[in-house]
Design an enzyme around this catalytic site. Structure first.
Site, PDB file in Angstrom:
ATOM      1  N   ARG A 151      15.537  23.234 -81.805  1.00  0.00           N
ATOM      2  CA  ARG A 151      16.472  22.839 -82.862  1.00  0.00           C
ATOM      3  C   ARG A 151      17.346  21.676 -82.411  1.00  0.00           C
ATOM      4  O   ARG A 151      17.811  20.895 -83.238  1.00  0.00           O
ATOM      5  CB  ARG A 151      17.302  24.057 -83.284  1.00  0.00           C
ATOM      6  CG  ARG A 151      18.245  24.583 -82.234  1.00  0.00           C
ATOM      7  CD  ARG A 151      18.722  26.001 -82.520  1.00  0.00           C
ATOM      8  NE  ARG A 151      17.647  26.980 -82.334  1.00  0.00           N
ATOM      9  CZ  ARG A 151      17.802  28.292 -82.485  1.00  0.00           C
ATOM     10  NH1 ARG A 151      18.978  28.793 -82.851  1.00  0.00           N
ATOM     11  NH2 ARG A 151      16.786  29.113 -82.295  1.00  0.00           N
ATOM     12  N   ASP A 201       4.302  24.230 -77.996  1.00  0.00           N
ATOM     13  CA  ASP A 201       5.614  23.983 -78.603  1.00  0.00           C
ATOM     14  C   ASP A 201       5.751  22.567 -79.171  1.00  0.00           C
ATOM     15  O   ASP A 201       6.819  22.208 -79.672  1.00  0.00           O
ATOM     16  CB  ASP A 201       6.721  24.267 -77.580  1.00  0.00           C
ATOM     17  CG  ASP A 201       7.886  25.029 -78.175  1.00  0.00           C
ATOM     18  OD1 ASP A 201       7.753  25.554 -79.294  1.00  0.00           O
ATOM     19  OD2 ASP A 201       8.948  25.085 -77.518  1.00  0.00           O
ATOM     20  N   LYS A 227       8.840  19.309 -84.284  1.00  0.00           N
ATOM     21  CA  LYS A 227       9.261  19.639 -82.922  1.00  0.00           C
ATOM     22  C   LYS A 227       8.175  19.241 -81.931  1.00  0.00           C
ATOM     23  O   LYS A 227       7.034  19.686 -82.041  1.00  0.00           O
ATOM     24  CB  LYS A 227       9.551  21.141 -82.829  1.00  0.00           C
ATOM     25  CG  LYS A 227       9.864  21.642 -81.426  1.00  0.00           C
ATOM     26  CD  LYS A 227      10.173  23.143 -81.432  1.00  0.00           C
ATOM     27  CE  LYS A 227      10.327  23.697 -80.025  1.00  0.00           C
ATOM     28  NZ  LYS A 227      10.588  25.158 -80.027  1.00  0.00           N
ATOM     29  N   LYS A 234      12.034  31.465 -69.375  1.00  0.00           N
ATOM     30  CA  LYS A 234      11.303  32.541 -70.057  1.00  0.00           C
ATOM     31  C   LYS A 234      10.755  33.516 -69.007  1.00  0.00           C
ATOM     32  O   LYS A 234      10.139  33.105 -68.036  1.00  0.00           O
ATOM     33  CB  LYS A 234      10.140  31.958 -70.874  1.00  0.00           C
ATOM     34  CG  LYS A 234      10.584  31.192 -72.104  1.00  0.00           C
ATOM     35  CD  LYS A 234       9.392  30.666 -72.873  1.00  0.00           C
ATOM     36  CE  LYS A 234       9.814  29.758 -74.013  1.00  0.00           C
ATOM     37  NZ  LYS A 234      10.513  30.459 -75.093  1.00  0.00           N
ATOM     38  N   ASP A 291      16.964  27.930 -73.956  1.00  0.00           N
ATOM     39  CA  ASP A 291      15.645  28.209 -74.517  1.00  0.00           C
ATOM     40  C   ASP A 291      15.626  28.010 -76.036  1.00  0.00           C
ATOM     41  O   ASP A 291      14.567  28.062 -76.643  1.00  0.00           O
ATOM     42  CB  ASP A 291      15.205  29.632 -74.147  1.00  0.00           C
ATOM     43  CG  ASP A 291      13.721  29.866 -74.370  1.00  0.00           C
ATOM     44  OD1 ASP A 291      12.992  28.872 -74.582  1.00  0.00           O
ATOM     45  OD2 ASP A 291      13.289  31.035 -74.333  1.00  0.00           O
TER      46      ASP A 291
HETATM   47 MN    MN Z   1      10.635  26.088 -77.913  1.00  0.00          MN
HETATM   48 MN    MN Z   2      12.549  27.685 -76.231  1.00  0.00          MN
END
Ligand code: MN
Ligand code: MN
Length: 505
Positions: A356, A293, A270, A282, A352
């Protein structure tokens, strides 16, 4: 640069700013001198066990006692470091003790050290590797944006040279182990550097440039897909997540060929360069560290670098999706339906849960080539609450998973398997598309995120590592400062090494 050398020197005479000597945890909470410790104590004229005991030092990992030598040793100061019970003082103990000892380096430029002899004679190599790895992980500093060498709570490390005194061990084995440990720590610290950087300096384009640099240095094949190519290729997940940011998404392909005509490992990670949550913005303090991330993609880049540096006899195809998840005017909406690489459709319920979506495109793309195995690394969740010491692994092949867990244990970068109960697939049923990105009932968990990804692995044996727990520490602990850890690069690289042994080219 910190250089490590294996040298045949004497403990009392070793010239150094700091001499580090191991002590074991003996019976009755009393320390037991490790290699060279009694000799040094003799030169200092102290009763070592009595002195250490009086200062609460029992020889456990993390116990330390430092004293000036006042001219009685070649070293200016000496640090006794606990490595735990003698019979348990293997690579894991040495790595952890070295990592914690790094906090005591202060202004030392030159360090001399002896390694515990408890795991001799077969393991001088392993002990040396674990020591160098631990010391370099513990001494890591992220100073890219530091302008002042001394600030409250921070001082630039002065360490330049570490000499391992090899009397009583196999010098060549120690030297080889030090090289391995240095490499493993450098790979891990490279991931930490990438993740710790300001997210304004790690946009998708910046990381694509980093991948090109890596490819150039190590002879890897590299190509970068930009928006027109992603559109033509049908990468709706990457495009959808990236469309709310002015920093356009990228897909990087890297290939390492060390395994001749042998099988290919497919890897992806990712690469969300910053996760604001998108329109599902968020609202918690979590947003403060969402530069992390992209730790999955950074990990995979380091695994390729490691495969090349160690010359592993394997073939790897890596596909790295990079996007910034922002709530700009063009951002994707909850309710949008996107079409992934390969044609499957996803209903976006929560913007959010974006990681994936891009990993799905990458898995589908890799699965088209029918690799022998597919592995993805992604900071999707908190790994079901496993805590900061363990990543989670889920997948379709229990044998592969147990080998990965074992590799993580060996590497000092451990993880744990979670189940993937297929009955839960029904919670991802969408009213309008093939699948929805968050479940209709119950919490969105590590298991549900993996359940979603499973759809895109195309029947190839697949493992999903959720390193949302281990990749980034909000608070310091166990020798790690606040920030990136590089996990699970050491585990995954060890697994690739083991896989290469089982699948000779
Ligand atoms: Mn994320
Ligand atoms: Mn997220």
């Amino acid at each position: 640069m910190i250089g490590f050398e294996a040298v045949p020197g004497s403990v009392p005479q070793a010239p150094a700013d700091l001499l580090i000597l191991p002590c074991y945890a003996g019976p009755d909470s009393r320390p037991e001198p490790g290699r060279g410790a009694a000799e040094a104590a003799g030169a200092l004229g102290i009763d070592l066990v009595a002195t250490l005991t009086a200062h609460g030092f029992a020889g456990q990992i993390g116990d330390t006692f430092a004293t000036l030598s006042l001219g009685r040793l070649g070293a200016a100061s000496v640090l006794f470091a606990g490595v735990g019970p003698r019979e348990q003082a293997g690579p894991g103990a040495v790595r952890q003790a070295a990592m914690l000892a790094a906090a005591h380096l202060a202004g030392s430029v030159r360090v001399a050290v002896t390694l515990p002899d408890a795991i001799r004679p077969e393991n001088d190599h392993q002990a040396a590797a674990a020591f160098a790895e631990g010391l370099l992980l513990g001494a890591y500093q992220y100073d890219r944006y530091r302008r002042d060498p001394v600030m409250p709570g921070w001082r630039r490390t002065a360490l330049a040279r570490v000499e391992v005194l090899t009397a009583g061990s196999d010098q060549a084995a120690v030297a080889g182990g030090l090289r391995r440990g240095e490499r493993l720590a450098a790979l891990t610290n490279w991931v930490r550097d990438l993740v710790n950087a300001s997210p304004s300096d790690t946009t998708p384009d910046d990381l694509a440039a980093e991948a090109r640099l890596l490819a150039g240095e190590h002879g890897l094949a590299c190509s970068v897909l930009t928006v027109p190519e992603l559109t033509a290729g049908g990468f709706g997940g990457i495009l959808g997540v990236g469309q709310g940011s002015r920093n356009e998404p990228r897909l990087v392909e890297l290939a390492y060929r060390g395994g001749g005509d042998g099988p290919v490992i497919g890897l992806t990670g990712k690469g969300i360069t910053f996760d604001s949550g998108g329109l599902n913005l968020k609202r918690t303090s979590e947003i403060e560290w969402m530069k992390s991330d992209m730790a999955g993609a950074a990990t995979i880049m380091a695994v390729l670098r490691g495969a090349a540096e160690f010359g592993l006899p394997v073939n790897i195809d890596a596909v790295l999706p990079f996007a910034e998840n922002m709530p700009g005017g063009a951002a994707q909406r909850p309710g949008d339906v996107i079409t992934h690489r390969g044609g499957k459709t996803s209903e976006i319920r929560d913007t959010d849960s974006e990681g994936r979506l891009i990993v799905a495109d990458a898995l589908a793309y890799l699965a088209e080539r029918k690799p022998a195995v597919l592995v993805d690394v992604a900071t999707l969740t908190d790994a079901a609450g496993l805590g900061e010491a363990l990543w989670a692994v889920l997948g379709t092949d229990d044998q592969l998973i147990s080998e990965l867990v074992e590799a993580g244990r060996e590497a000092g970068d451990p993880g744990w398997q979670l189940p993937l109960p297929l009955a839960y697939r029904r919670y991802l049923a969408s009213a309008v598309a093939d699948i929805r990105n968050t479940p209709s009932e119950g919490a969105d968990t590590t298991v549900m995120a993996a359940m979603y990804l499973r759809e895109f692995a195309g029947g190839v044996p697949w493992m999903h590592i959720d390193n949302g727990s281990t990749a980034y520490l909000e608070r310091p602990g166990d020798g790690w400062p606040e920030g990136a850890t590089g996990s699970p690069v050491r585990a995954l690289l060890r697994w690739v090494e083991r896989w290469a042994e089982q699948h000779p080219a």
